[in-house]
Design a protein around this motif. Sequence first.
Motif, mmCIF file in Angstrom:
data_model
loop_
_atom_site.group_PDB
_atom_site.id
_atom_site.type_symbol
_atom_site.label_atom_id
_atom_site.label_comp_id
_atom_site.label_asym_id
_atom_site.label_seq_id
_atom_site.Cartn_x
_atom_site.Cartn_y
_atom_site.Cartn_z
ATOM 1 N N LEU A 303 0.805 -1.221 0.000
ATOM 2 C CA LEU A 303 0.000 0.000 0.000
ATOM 3 C C LEU A 303 0.835 1.267 0.000
ATOM 4 C CD1 LEU A 303 -2.840 -1.025 2.488
ATOM 5 C CD2 LEU A 303 -2.626 -1.467 0.034
ATOM 6 N N VAL A 304 2.004 1.246 0.652
ATOM 7 C CA VAL A 304 2.835 2.444 0.726
ATOM 8 C C VAL A 304 3.272 2.929 -0.660
ATOM 9 C CG1 VAL A 304 5.112 3.273 1.451
ATOM 10 C CG2 VAL A 304 3.603 2.152 3.098
ATOM 11 N N PRO A 305 3.722 2.048 -1.592
ATOM 12 C CA PRO A 305 4.200 2.567 -2.887
ATOM 13 C C PRO A 305 3.182 3.441 -3.619
ATOM 14 C CG PRO A 305 4.960 0.327 -2.598
ATOM 15 C CD PRO A 305 4.007 0.588 -1.469
ATOM 16 N N PRO A 306 1.940 2.966 -3.852
ATOM 17 C CA PRO A 306 1.017 3.867 -4.568
ATOM 18 C C PRO A 306 0.649 5.110 -3.766
ATOM 19 C CG PRO A 306 -0.138 1.892 -3.837
ATOM 20 C CD PRO A 306 1.317 1.650 -3.617
ATOM 21 N N VAL A 307 0.560 4.983 -2.440
ATOM 22 C CA VAL A 307 0.256 6.151 -1.620
ATOM 23 C C VAL A 307 1.362 7.193 -1.755
ATOM 24 C CG1 VAL A 307 0.026 6.980 0.760
ATOM 25 C CG2 VAL A 307 -1.225 4.953 0.016
ATOM 26 N N ALA A 308 2.616 6.742 -1.726
ATOM 27 C CA ALA A 308 3.745 7.675 -1.857
ATOM 28 C C ALA A 308 3.745 8.353 -3.217
ATOM 29 C CB ALA A 308 5.063 6.921 -1.631
ATOM 30 N N VAL A 309 3.459 7.592 -4.267
ATOM 31 C CA VAL A 309 3.437 8.168 -5.617
ATOM 32 C C VAL A 309 2.328 9.212 -5.734
ATOM 33 C CG1 VAL A 309 2.961 7.646 -8.045
ATOM 34 C CG2 VAL A 309 4.479 6.164 -6.721
ATOM 35 N N VAL A 310 1.147 8.875 -5.265
ATOM 36 C CA VAL A 310 0.013 9.792 -5.376
ATOM 37 C C VAL A 310 0.256 11.058 -4.554
ATOM 38 C CG1 VAL A 310 -2.425 10.106 -4.828
ATOM 39 C CG2 VAL A 310 -1.653 8.001 -5.935
ATOM 40 N N CYS A 311 0.764 10.886 -3.340
ATOM 41 C CA CYS A 311 1.005 12.050 -2.475
ATOM 42 C C CYS A 311 2.068 12.972 -3.070
ATOM 43 C CB CYS A 311 1.418 11.598 -1.082
ATOM 44 S SG CYS A 311 0.073 10.862 -0.132
ATOM 45 N N ALA A 312 3.148 12.365 -3.613
ATOM 46 C CA ALA A 312 4.202 13.186 -4.206
ATOM 47 C C ALA A 312 3.708 13.896 -5.456
ATOM 48 C CB ALA A 312 5.415 12.315 -4.527
ATOM 49 N N ALA A 313 2.929 13.204 -6.277
ATOM 50 C CA ALA A 313 2.422 13.809 -7.508
ATOM 51 C C ALA A 313 1.453 14.941 -7.211
ATOM 52 C CB ALA A 313 1.746 12.754 -8.371
ATOM 53 N N GLY A 327 8.590 5.267 -4.037
ATOM 54 C CA GLY A 327 7.304 4.596 -4.196
ATOM 55 C C GLY A 327 7.120 4.051 -5.599
ATOM 56 N N ALA A 328 7.514 4.849 -6.608
ATOM 57 C CA ALA A 328 7.381 4.405 -7.998
ATOM 58 C C ALA A 328 8.260 3.187 -8.270
ATOM 59 C CB ALA A 328 7.734 5.546 -8.942
ATOM 60 N N ALA A 329 9.486 3.196 -7.743
ATOM 61 C CA ALA A 329 10.391 2.056 -7.959
ATOM 62 C C ALA A 329 9.842 0.796 -7.294
ATOM 63 C CB ALA A 329 11.773 2.384 -7.414
ATOM 64 N N ALA A 330 9.335 0.941 -6.061
ATOM 65 C CA ALA A 330 8.774 -0.225 -5.363
ATOM 66 C C ALA A 330 7.550 -0.744 -6.104
ATOM 67 C CB ALA A 330 8.411 0.157 -3.928
ATOM 68 N N TRP A 331 6.712 0.164 -6.591
ATOM 69 C CA TRP A 331 5.513 -0.236 -7.341
ATOM 70 C C TRP A 331 5.896 -0.962 -8.625
ATOM 71 C CZ3 TRP A 331 1.019 3.810 -8.308
ATOM 72 C CH2 TRP A 331 -0.156 3.102 -8.615
ATOM 73 N N ALA A 332 6.952 -0.501 -9.280
ATOM 74 C CA ALA A 332 7.407 -1.127 -10.520
ATOM 75 C C ALA A 332 7.924 -2.544 -10.265
ATOM 76 C CB ALA A 332 8.494 -0.277 -11.165
ATOM 77 N N VAL A 333 8.693 -2.717 -9.177
ATOM 78 C CA VAL A 333 9.183 -4.057 -8.846
ATOM 79 C C VAL A 333 8.007 -4.976 -8.525
ATOM 80 C CG1 VAL A 333 10.582 -5.408 -7.244
ATOM 81 C CG2 VAL A 333 11.396 -3.185 -8.047
ATOM 82 N N GLN A 347 -3.841 -14.080 -18.004
ATOM 83 C CA GLN A 347 -4.544 -12.839 -17.762
ATOM 84 C C GLN A 347 -3.744 -11.659 -18.321
ATOM 85 O OE1 GLN A 347 -7.765 -12.898 -16.454
ATOM 86 N NE2 GLN A 347 -7.332 -15.065 -16.811
ATOM 87 N N SER A 348 -4.417 -10.539 -18.481
ATOM 88 C CA SER A 348 -3.804 -9.357 -19.069
ATOM 89 C C SER A 348 -2.726 -8.782 -18.158
ATOM 90 C CB SER A 348 -4.873 -8.293 -19.317
ATOM 91 O OG SER A 348 -4.285 -7.052 -19.636
ATOM 92 N N PRO A 349 -1.591 -8.373 -18.729
ATOM 93 C CA PRO A 349 -0.553 -7.710 -17.926
ATOM 94 C C PRO A 349 -1.007 -6.375 -17.356
ATOM 95 C CG PRO A 349 -0.009 -7.600 -20.258
ATOM 96 C CD PRO A 349 -1.179 -8.535 -20.139
ATOM 97 N N LEU A 350 -2.097 -5.832 -17.867
ATOM 98 C CA LEU A 350 -2.618 -4.566 -17.353
ATOM 99 C C LEU A 350 -3.110 -4.690 -15.915
ATOM 100 C CD1 LEU A 350 -4.598 -3.299 -20.486
ATOM 101 C CD2 LEU A 350 -2.303 -2.645 -19.727
ATOM 102 N N LEU A 351 -3.283 -5.928 -15.444
ATOM 103 C CA LEU A 351 -3.702 -6.136 -14.055
ATOM 104 C C LEU A 351 -2.539 -5.951 -13.077
ATOM 105 C CD1 LEU A 351 -5.995 -9.269 -14.481
ATOM 106 C CD2 LEU A 351 -6.738 -6.985 -13.791
ATOM 107 N N ALA A 352 -1.305 -5.953 -13.573
ATOM 108 C CA ALA A 352 -0.149 -5.891 -12.672
ATOM 109 C C ALA A 352 -0.127 -4.636 -11.809
ATOM 110 C CB ALA A 352 1.145 -6.016 -13.475
ATOM 111 N N PRO A 353 -0.370 -3.437 -12.360
ATOM 112 C CA PRO A 353 -0.323 -2.249 -11.499
ATOM 113 C C PRO A 353 -1.459 -2.182 -10.477
ATOM 114 C CG PRO A 353 -0.074 -1.665 -13.823
ATOM 115 C CD PRO A 353 -0.535 -3.075 -13.771
ATOM 116 N N VAL A 354 -2.493 -3.023 -10.654
ATOM 117 C CA VAL A 354 -3.648 -2.987 -9.757
ATOM 118 C C VAL A 354 -3.435 -3.863 -8.526
ATOM 119 C CG1 VAL A 354 -6.191 -3.151 -9.728
ATOM 120 C CG2 VAL A 354 -5.014 -2.704 -11.865
ATOM 121 N N LEU A 355 -2.286 -4.526 -8.446
ATOM 122 C CA LEU A 355 -2.033 -5.439 -7.332
ATOM 123 C C LEU A 355 -2.196 -4.773 -5.962
ATOM 124 C CD1 LEU A 355 -1.262 -8.265 -6.418
ATOM 125 C CD2 LEU A 355 1.142 -7.660 -6.718
ATOM 126 N N PRO A 356 -1.804 -3.501 -5.751
ATOM 127 C CA PRO A 356 -2.031 -2.903 -4.430
ATOM 128 C C PRO A 356 -3.492 -2.911 -3.995
ATOM 129 C CG PRO A 356 -0.487 -1.581 -5.682
ATOM 130 C CD PRO A 356 -1.028 -2.612 -6.626
#
Length: 395
Positions: A303-313, A327-333, A347-356
């Motif tokens: 949960l921290v990676p997307p929260v950090a990205v959104v807050c920084a953006a 946060g972006a690097a952790a989310w990418a890994v 399944q579609s690779p588009l589901l990968a960023p939705v894992l959080p």
Amino acid sequence: MSALAWIAVASLAAWGWLLFGQGFFWRTDQRLPPGREPDSWPDVAVVVPARDEAGVLSVTLPSLLAQDYPGRAEIVLVDDGSTDGTGELARSLAERHGGLPLAVVSPGEPEPGWTGKLWALRHGIALARARDREPGYLLLTDADIRHAPDSLRTLVAAAGANGLDLVSQMARLRIATGWERLVVPAFVYLFCQLYPFRRVNRPRSWTAAAAGGCALLRTGAAERAGVPDSIRQSVIDDVALARAVQRSGGRIWLGLAERVESVRPYPRLADLWHMVSRCAYAQLLHSPLLLAGTAAGLALVYLVPPVAVVCAAAGLSGADAVAGWAGAAAWAVMAGTYLPMLRYCRQSPLLAPVLPFTALLYLLMTVDSARRHHRGRGAAWKGRTYARPSAAPGP
């Protein structure tokens, strides 16, 4: 750096360790090891515990009856107090399809201290071993599992060629609805993260796990491990089985299946929620401390990676560029390690960023599992609720 940046860096460090230090859990290359056909095929008993499974049995039981096995094999379906005609349907399917001989038996209600599935397995295994010729192997498979025609043959060949006492395959789970696409691949991914298959399969490993839907067990290993009696209270019976076999000196193996499939549907979020929450707290040994640690770990890692990205953006107070980059690097890994599982699950690779988001669902399911337990509705399955092991009577 801001406090959020430090937390995001900690999350990135955690993902660095998970990437390289957790048995390469994210790889999906642990498949059934190659085997060779023996000169003499051992006898096998296929034991199927079934409780109210008429909805799936017409799809799965014919696949067992049609097994192309060169040796002697039989099926024992244990009708565990079904009210939907499971036993009658099994007999009619055997008459219609032929194939391997089928016996349908019923053990009655479980004795105190036994879960229903293990009580059914105990009865089925005892019946199989009481035959004139004791089987060399027991295939323990759930009623919702459909097997390819050569499934039993390849399992026995792999076990014999590699000196394995327990060979289990995690069946391909059904993925048809939107919620199944979101939740099911993550279920397998998180299981692999908790029990890295490479580590399980390493000789003399301390990590033990199995997939209860399809487990080939050497009869001698079952006797040495005292199963199922030694694990009779276990709600998470597949992991308990692997630990018992490993502790008794047996070799275990766990991998992803190619042609062994679960046909059980989980079309709604409520169905998936119940699947996870009914046993998640049992996995944590009903410990509030482990629950708190698990919740904190899931939050930090997922949960921290997307929260950090959104807050920084968004330029929110307390966020800085370091928080955003970490946060972006952790989310990418995170997303990168999820891709092989999505590929395996088709399944579609588009589901990968939705894992959080899916991880958040699992966190809520785990907390709900604890809530249900403390309200007396914890490990519930088809009308039965099981107490924590310490409340069950001893041997």
